[in-house]
Design an enzyme around this catalytic site. Structure first.
Site, PDB file in Angstrom:
ATOM      1  N   ASN A   1       0.865  -1.178   0.000  1.00  9.12           N
ATOM      2  CA  ASN A   1       0.000   0.000   0.000  1.00  9.12           C
ATOM      3  C   ASN A   1       0.902   1.229   0.000  1.00  9.12           C
ATOM      4  O   ASN A   1       1.499   1.561   1.020  1.00  9.12           O
ATOM      5  CB  ASN A   1      -0.892  -0.029   1.251  1.00  9.12           C
ATOM      6  CG  ASN A   1      -1.754   1.224   1.375  1.00  9.12           C
ATOM      7  OD1 ASN A   1      -1.808   2.042   0.441  1.00  9.12           O
ATOM      8  ND2 ASN A   1      -2.408   1.378   2.506  1.00  9.12           N
TER       9      ASN A   1
ATOM     10  N   HIS B   1      -9.363   1.342   5.052  1.00  8.69           N
ATOM     11  CA  HIS B   1      -8.072   1.479   5.735  1.00  8.69           C
ATOM     12  C   HIS B   1      -8.241   2.397   6.949  1.00  8.69           C
ATOM     13  O   HIS B   1      -9.036   3.335   6.917  1.00  8.69           O
ATOM     14  CB  HIS B   1      -7.028   2.050   4.775  1.00  8.69           C
ATOM     15  CG  HIS B   1      -5.643   1.965   5.323  1.00  8.69           C
ATOM     16  ND1 HIS B   1      -5.153   2.882   6.216  1.00  8.69           N
ATOM     17  CD2 HIS B   1      -4.661   1.049   5.132  1.00  8.69           C
ATOM     18  CE1 HIS B   1      -3.916   2.532   6.542  1.00  8.69           C
ATOM     19  NE2 HIS B   1      -3.593   1.424   5.895  1.00  8.69           N
TER      20      HIS B   1
ATOM     21  N   GLU C   1      -6.540   4.731   7.983  1.00 11.41           N
ATOM     22  CA  GLU C   1      -6.311   6.152   7.689  1.00 11.41           C
ATOM     23  C   GLU C   1      -7.544   6.793   7.076  1.00 11.41           C
ATOM     24  O   GLU C   1      -7.694   8.016   7.114  1.00 11.41           O
ATOM     25  CB  GLU C   1      -5.068   6.296   6.793  1.00 11.41           C
ATOM     26  CG  GLU C   1      -3.795   6.060   7.596  1.00 11.41           C
ATOM     27  CD  GLU C   1      -2.642   5.450   6.820  1.00 11.41           C
ATOM     28  OE1 GLU C   1      -2.648   5.494   5.584  1.00 11.41           O
ATOM     29  OE2 GLU C   1      -1.726   4.917   7.482  1.00 11.41           O
TER      30      GLU C   1
ATOM     31  N   GLY D   1       3.025   2.397  10.748  1.00 11.86           N
ATOM     32  CA  GLY D   1       3.979   3.490  10.556  1.00 11.86           C
ATOM     33  C   GLY D   1       4.727   3.881  11.814  1.00 11.86           C
ATOM     34  O   GLY D   1       5.380   4.917  11.860  1.00 11.86           O
TER      35      GLY D   1
ATOM     36  N   SER E   1       3.854  -2.072  10.259  1.00 11.29           N
ATOM     37  CA  SER E   1       5.320  -2.145  10.391  1.00 11.29           C
ATOM     38  C   SER E   1       5.892  -3.514  10.034  1.00 11.29           C
ATOM     39  O   SER E   1       6.808  -3.998  10.694  1.00 11.29           O
ATOM     40  CB  SER E   1       5.743  -1.726  11.807  1.00 11.29           C
ATOM     41  OG  SER E   1       5.355  -0.385  12.058  1.00 11.29           O
TER      42      SER E   1
HETATM   43  P1  13P Z   1       3.339   0.466   7.663  1.00 12.38           P
HETATM   44  O1  13P Z   1       3.851  -0.824   7.054  1.00 12.38           O
HETATM   45  O2  13P Z   1       4.066   1.663   7.167  1.00 12.38           O
HETATM   46  O3  13P Z   1       3.239   0.377   9.141  1.00 12.38           O
HETATM   47  O4  13P Z   1       1.820   0.642   7.114  1.00 12.38           O
HETATM   48  C1  13P Z   1       0.931  -0.403   7.234  1.00 12.38           C
HETATM   49  C2  13P Z   1      -0.296  -0.058   6.503  1.00 12.38           C
HETATM   50  O5  13P Z   1      -1.047   0.809   6.905  1.00 12.38           O
HETATM   51  C3  13P Z   1      -0.575  -0.785   5.253  1.00 12.38           C
HETATM   52  O6  13P Z   1      -1.868  -0.545   4.795  1.00 12.38           O
END
Ligand code: 13P
Length: 259
Positions: free
Chosen positions: A9, A96, A98, A174, A214
């Site tokens: 992603n 997601h 976010e 993240g 992560s």
């Molecule tokens: P990270 O791998 O940067 O933690 O992000 C995970 C994510 O939100 C994938 O959709």
């Protein structure tokens, strides 16, 4: 037997079509024609066509990061399932964290998007996950239950079997804080158990449930080796072809050992 799905992603990255093409080509060259794990890339909407061109002849799937539940009409800024299919998409990420937390997307909206994705014959990747506060308050299962029930409402077992779920604990996204393999497996087992109760064991056994948060080349093997973890949804580490390929390699090793 479920085949692992490793999806990248890219979120709001990179800035140019040229950089997107370069990244996609790096993954394509590194993977070659291997199909022992399924792989998909989710660039921003505006680069989908470009990345689709780059991926031609490769087994890598193309995912959008969102879609709208209506196909056409007066919905400024939205993108629909049939449009995504037209530019070569095979998959679409829905709900997601976010979007749930940043854009206030509800499980009801996720459900409408999921039905639109299925109608368009896209493979949906439906995300669920608890925040840090919810985990600390021991509300993880309660939150996941709301998201599962609301997001997957009205699906037949046959439809459910074609849906990919992604468990992404918000506190691990993240942040460099990964859920331990045991923590992740415990939640994945909870999800599988709910799927069994709701859709039956045969369907539950077919649903691919990814872990996200992560995931890196050095922690992927342990996570992907867990019995109910069927792949990874990768953010930051998907922005470097070498790192993403390292995660794919970990998945290939897990599959070769006969997961
Ligand atoms: P990270 O791998 O940067 O933690 O992000 C995970 C994510 O939100 C994938 O959709």
């Amino acid at each position: 037997m479920r085949t692992l799905l490793i999806a990248g992603n890219w979120k709001l990255n990179p800035t140019t079509a040229e950089a997107a093409a370069l990244l996609a080509d790096g993954v394509k060259q590194g993977l070659g024609s291997a199909t022992d794990v399924h792989v998909a890339l989710a660039p921003p909407f505006v680069f989908l066509t470009k990345v689709d061109q780059v991926l031609e002849g490769s087994p890598i799937g193309l995912a959008a990061q969102d879609l709208y539940w209506e196909n056409n009409g007066a919905f400024t800024g939205e993108v629909s399932g049939p449009m995504l299919v037209d530019v070569g998409c095979t998959h679409v990420i829905i709900g997601h964290s976010e979007r749930r937390h940043g854009q206030g997307e509800t499980s009801g909206q996720v459900n409408a998007k999921l039905k639109a994705a299925l109608a368009a014959k896209l493979i949906p990747i439906v995300c669920i996950g608890e925040t840090k506060d919810e985990r600390l308050a021991e509300k993880t299962e309660e939150v996941l239950l709301e998201q599962l029930v609301g997001s997957l409402a009205g699906l037949s077992p046959e439809e459910m079997a074609g849906v990919v779920l992604a468990y992404e604990p918000v506190w691990a996204i993240g942040t460099g804080l990964t859920a331990s393999p045991e923590q992740a497996q415990a939640v994945h087992a909870f999800i599988r158990n709910w799927l069994t109760q709701t859709f039956g064991a045969a369907t539950a056994g077919r649903v691919v449930v990814q872990y996200g948060g992560s995931v890196k080349p050095d922690n992927a093997a342990e996570l992907l080796g867990q019995p109910d973890i069927d792949g990874a949804l990768v953010g930051g580490a998907a922005l470097k072809a070498g790192d993403f390929l390292g995660i794919i390699k970990a998945g290939q090793d897990v599959m070769a050992r006969g997961k």
